[in-house]
Scaffold this active site. Sequence first.
Site: not given
Ligand code: C5J
Length: 227
Positions: A29, A134, A167
Amino acid sequence: MSPILTVSATPTPTPFAFDLNRTALLIIDMQRDFVEPGGFGASLGNDVAPLQALVPVISRLLGRWRAAGGWVVHTREGHASDLSDCPPAKRERGEAKLRIGDVGPMGRILIRGEPGHAIVPELTPIPGEPVIDKPGKGAFYATDLHALLQARGITHLVLAGVTTEVCVQTTMREANDRGYVCLLLEDASGSYFPSFHQATLEMVRAQGAIVGWTATSAELLAAVSPL
Ligand code: C5J
């Protein structure tokens, strides 16, 4: 048969031992929505500076890993434009100024195809590097990641990206339960909350690496491509 490489940098009793050909670098991400002002992370009231600081670290790691012949898989968190894969419980949570699907400075927040959903330009995937879209925090939930890794014979994962305790950790735990041996990179993952980052590192490697190993990217790269 390729050599077994080892990284022995963590307070765990045994080293992280891996075959580069059966290992994937999983970059979680690294999207504009989390790393840049005006995105999802900022809309939740977070300072994105600590995450922005990760970009050059991961860029260096990516360059050396690719040069050594290592395989890379990228993930992106996001939703369909009609929000059909975004549970109301996720969208309505908290007191965000902008919610998932609302229009922000980088387009609709956390929606696939919008500018904010893109991986930051410095870490753009190259041909041969899959990008897993995702809808959840974990990269195995509602995706074909496991099938993709199995088809390639992957047994070990090296994890980097954001955020460590959301995540990245969720994905690492999902991977652990599916039998992957995991290493979390201490300096190539990060959180809006430094104490959460630190706590995650400690909890995953506790009890003899109950979820996995941790090491710095320099320690990993020393094993992969000694300078
Ligand atoms: C991720 C989030 N990628 N913190 N998403 O950690 O909402």
